[in-house]
Design a protein around this motif. Sequence first.
Motif, PDB file in Angstrom:
ATOM      1  N   VAL A  43       0.347   5.327  -1.329  1.00 22.75           N
ATOM      2  CA  VAL A  43       1.283   6.307  -0.778  1.00 22.75           C
ATOM      3  C   VAL A  43       1.252   5.784   0.853  1.00 22.75           C
ATOM      4  CG1 VAL A  43       2.086   8.554  -0.025  1.00 22.75           C
ATOM      5  CG2 VAL A  43       1.154   8.036  -2.655  1.00 22.75           C
ATOM      6  N   ASP A  44       0.249   5.763   1.387  1.00 31.03           N
ATOM      7  CA  ASP A  44       0.134   5.445   2.817  1.00 31.03           C
ATOM      8  C   ASP A  44       0.650   4.083   3.161  1.00 31.03           C
ATOM      9  OD1 ASP A  44      -0.985   7.848   3.272  1.00 31.03           O
ATOM     10  OD2 ASP A  44      -3.107   6.925   3.476  1.00 31.03           O
ATOM     11  N   ASN A  45       0.156   3.156   2.235  1.00 27.13           N
ATOM     12  CA  ASN A  45       0.898   1.854   2.428  1.00 27.13           C
ATOM     13  C   ASN A  45       2.285   1.509   2.361  1.00 27.13           C
ATOM     14  OD1 ASN A  45      -1.608   0.891   3.326  1.00 27.13           O
ATOM     15  ND2 ASN A  45      -2.238   0.199   1.252  1.00 27.13           N
ATOM     16  N   LEU A  46       2.954   2.322   1.278  1.00 28.42           N
ATOM     17  CA  LEU A  46       4.317   2.405   1.362  1.00 28.42           C
ATOM     18  C   LEU A  46       5.217   2.829   2.167  1.00 28.42           C
ATOM     19  CD1 LEU A  46       6.793   2.197  -0.628  1.00 28.42           C
ATOM     20  CD2 LEU A  46       6.446   4.444  -1.684  1.00 28.42           C
ATOM     21  N   ASN A  47       4.517   4.309   2.843  1.00 26.38           N
ATOM     22  CA  ASN A  47       5.295   4.487   3.998  1.00 26.38           C
ATOM     23  C   ASN A  47       5.169   3.614   5.197  1.00 26.38           C
ATOM     24  OD1 ASN A  47       6.129   7.062   2.893  1.00 26.38           O
ATOM     25  ND2 ASN A  47       3.881   8.140   3.297  1.00 26.38           N
ATOM     26  N   ALA A  48       3.964   3.119   5.239  1.00 28.85           N
ATOM     27  CA  ALA A  48       3.908   2.091   6.367  1.00 28.85           C
ATOM     28  C   ALA A  48       4.839   0.832   6.267  1.00 28.85           C
ATOM     29  CB  ALA A  48       2.447   1.455   6.524  1.00 28.85           C
ATOM     30  N   ALA A  49       4.958   0.453   5.153  1.00 29.19           N
ATOM     31  CA  ALA A  49       5.900  -0.961   4.692  1.00 29.19           C
ATOM     32  C   ALA A  49       7.346  -0.339   4.880  1.00 29.19           C
ATOM     33  CB  ALA A  49       5.751  -1.109   3.532  1.00 29.19           C
ATOM     34  N   LEU A  50       7.674   1.220   4.867  1.00 31.03           N
ATOM     35  CA  LEU A  50       8.895   1.377   5.026  1.00 31.03           C
ATOM     36  C   LEU A  50       9.283   1.900   6.408  1.00 31.03           C
ATOM     37  CD1 LEU A  50       9.464   3.687   1.911  1.00 31.03           C
ATOM     38  CD2 LEU A  50      10.538   1.332   2.335  1.00 31.03           C
ATOM     39  N   ALA A  51       8.178   1.847   7.492  1.00 35.27           N
ATOM     40  CA  ALA A  51       8.489   2.318   8.783  1.00 35.27           C
ATOM     41  C   ALA A  51       9.510   1.542   9.271  1.00 35.27           C
ATOM     42  CB  ALA A  51       6.996   2.086   9.633  1.00 35.27           C
ATOM     43  N   LEU A  62      10.857   4.766  -7.650  1.00 36.20           N
ATOM     44  CA  LEU A  62      11.575   4.347  -8.936  1.00 36.20           C
ATOM     45  C   LEU A  62      12.815   3.308  -8.165  1.00 36.20           C
ATOM     46  CD1 LEU A  62      12.025   3.615 -11.685  1.00 36.20           C
ATOM     47  CD2 LEU A  62      13.025   6.068 -11.861  1.00 36.20           C
ATOM     48  N   TRP A  63      13.512   3.814  -7.481  1.00 31.79           N
ATOM     49  CA  TRP A  63      14.555   3.295  -7.033  1.00 31.79           C
ATOM     50  C   TRP A  63      14.301   1.899  -5.908  1.00 31.79           C
ATOM     51  CZ3 TRP A  63      16.830   1.127  -2.636  1.00 31.79           C
ATOM     52  CH2 TRP A  63      18.320   0.816  -2.721  1.00 31.79           C
ATOM     53  N   LEU A  64      13.340   2.157  -5.397  1.00 28.07           N
ATOM     54  CA  LEU A  64      12.505   0.629  -4.660  1.00 28.07           C
ATOM     55  C   LEU A  64      12.331  -0.146  -5.696  1.00 28.07           C
ATOM     56  CD1 LEU A  64      10.666   2.791  -2.118  1.00 28.07           C
ATOM     57  CD2 LEU A  64      12.864   1.461  -1.659  1.00 28.07           C
ATOM     58  N   LEU A  65      11.777  -0.014  -6.902  1.00 29.14           N
ATOM     59  CA  LEU A  65      11.363  -0.937  -7.662  1.00 29.14           C
ATOM     60  C   LEU A  65      12.448  -1.523  -8.587  1.00 29.14           C
ATOM     61  CD1 LEU A  65       8.260   0.697  -9.738  1.00 29.14           C
ATOM     62  CD2 LEU A  65       8.398  -1.086  -8.038  1.00 29.14           C
ATOM     63  N   PRO A  72      14.646  -5.445   2.632  1.00 27.63           N
ATOM     64  CA  PRO A  72      14.393  -6.616   3.525  1.00 27.63           C
ATOM     65  C   PRO A  72      13.300  -7.429   2.953  1.00 27.63           C
ATOM     66  CG  PRO A  72      14.758  -5.058   4.985  1.00 27.63           C
ATOM     67  CD  PRO A  72      14.370  -4.156   3.422  1.00 27.63           C
ATOM     68  N   VAL A  73      13.423  -8.802   2.904  1.00 31.58           N
ATOM     69  CA  VAL A  73      12.395  -9.753   2.554  1.00 31.58           C
ATOM     70  C   VAL A  73      11.009  -9.637   3.017  1.00 31.58           C
ATOM     71  CG1 VAL A  73      11.758 -12.246   2.276  1.00 31.58           C
ATOM     72  CG2 VAL A  73      14.037 -11.455   2.003  1.00 31.58           C
ATOM     73  N   THR A  77       7.210  -7.480  -0.762  1.00 26.62           N
ATOM     74  CA  THR A  77       6.121  -7.476  -1.499  1.00 26.62           C
ATOM     75  C   THR A  77       5.554  -6.094  -1.229  1.00 26.62           C
ATOM     76  OG1 THR A  77       6.123  -9.889  -1.514  1.00 26.62           O
ATOM     77  CG2 THR A  77       4.407  -8.791  -2.098  1.00 26.62           C
ATOM     78  N   ALA A  78       5.312  -5.797  -0.097  1.00 26.48           N
ATOM     79  CA  ALA A  78       4.419  -4.664   0.186  1.00 26.48           C
ATOM     80  C   ALA A  78       5.062  -3.278  -0.300  1.00 26.48           C
ATOM     81  CB  ALA A  78       4.387  -4.608   1.498  1.00 26.48           C
ATOM     82  N   VAL A  79       6.428  -3.148  -0.374  1.00 26.85           N
ATOM     83  CA  VAL A  79       7.134  -2.334  -0.922  1.00 26.85           C
ATOM     84  C   VAL A  79       6.954  -2.135  -2.197  1.00 26.85           C
ATOM     85  CG1 VAL A  79       9.470  -0.921  -1.285  1.00 26.85           C
ATOM     86  CG2 VAL A  79       8.724  -1.879   1.232  1.00 26.85           C
ATOM     87  N   ARG A  80       7.266  -3.237  -3.012  1.00 25.76           N
ATOM     88  CA  ARG A  80       7.199  -3.289  -4.571  1.00 25.76           C
ATOM     89  C   ARG A  80       5.625  -2.926  -4.990  1.00 25.76           C
ATOM     90  NH1 ARG A  80      10.681  -5.120  -8.003  1.00 25.76           N
ATOM     91  NH2 ARG A  80       9.151  -5.650  -9.656  1.00 25.76           N
ATOM     92  N   ASN A  81       4.717  -3.617  -4.331  1.00 26.05           N
ATOM     93  CA  ASN A  81       3.496  -3.375  -4.948  1.00 26.05           C
ATOM     94  C   ASN A  81       3.005  -2.046  -4.709  1.00 26.05           C
ATOM     95  OD1 ASN A  81       3.027  -5.976  -5.370  1.00 26.05           O
ATOM     96  ND2 ASN A  81       1.994  -6.380  -3.470  1.00 26.05           N
ATOM     97  N   ASN A  82       3.286  -1.237  -3.376  1.00 23.93           N
ATOM     98  CA  ASN A  82       2.842   0.207  -3.448  1.00 23.93           C
ATOM     99  C   ASN A  82       3.896   1.123  -3.882  1.00 23.93           C
ATOM    100  OD1 ASN A  82       0.459  -0.153  -1.651  1.00 23.93           O
ATOM    101  ND2 ASN A  82       2.045  -1.628  -0.542  1.00 23.93           N
TER     102      ASN A  82
END
Length: 232
Positions: A43-51, A62-65, A72-73, A77-82
């Motif tokens: 959760v933390d890493n997803l929020n960080a990746a979306l910053a 789910l929408w992000l997946l 954005p490229v 990867t970080a958004v998908r994984n998290n």
Amino acid sequence: MHHENGGTLHVLPALPYAHAALEPHIDARTMTLHHGKHHASYVDNLNAALADCPELQHRSALWLLLNAGEIPVAARTAVRNNAGGHLNHSLLWRAMSPSGGGEPTGALADAIKRDFGSFTQFKARFAEAGNKVFGSGWVWLARAQRDGGKLLVSTTSGHENPLTQGQFPVLVNDVWEHAYYLKHENRRLDYLNAWWAIADWDEAARRYEMSGNAAAQSWKYEDGRTLAPAGP
Ligand code: MN
């Protein structure tokens, strides 16, 4: 909580039971770390990746997946994984219950018998597939969204979710080592076999029903936080 750019942060869902509630099948220490450290870090890493992606901050995991091409490229990867880690663990907590175990009933029981021969054969297939996942991944009972809605056992690596492959998740187990290593050490198959005592067939039946209901599949298009009513 609100992000400074106006988006709502993803949040760690509360466990639907106490950390010790799945003992002795899953120990409290494993649950404490798995939920409070592993899932929390996704959760933390997803929020960080979306910053740096304010336009995506209102999107569900789910929408992000399902819309990787919109990310954005540099962040993809970080958004998908998290997002996958967040979604899959949210499904996992609900796939288990201290009052679980036993056998499915109703339409799901009939479909399992139709597609696997028997409940016993299904369980053997699921445990075998989970045991064979190389490295870290997940094992699923899923329903094909084509082919007449056949049930199948599938596996995914990392934090991939079968929804990206046209399969609706009905039941899931986590076969990353962090899910079982403290209690079962390297014996993943022991964990998979012990896990049947806490598998929540009421939740699986509810998800099976949802999978066949076109109206309920509005989750595909949802922009909000929840994969109603089952989590992100
Ligand atoms: Mn996990």
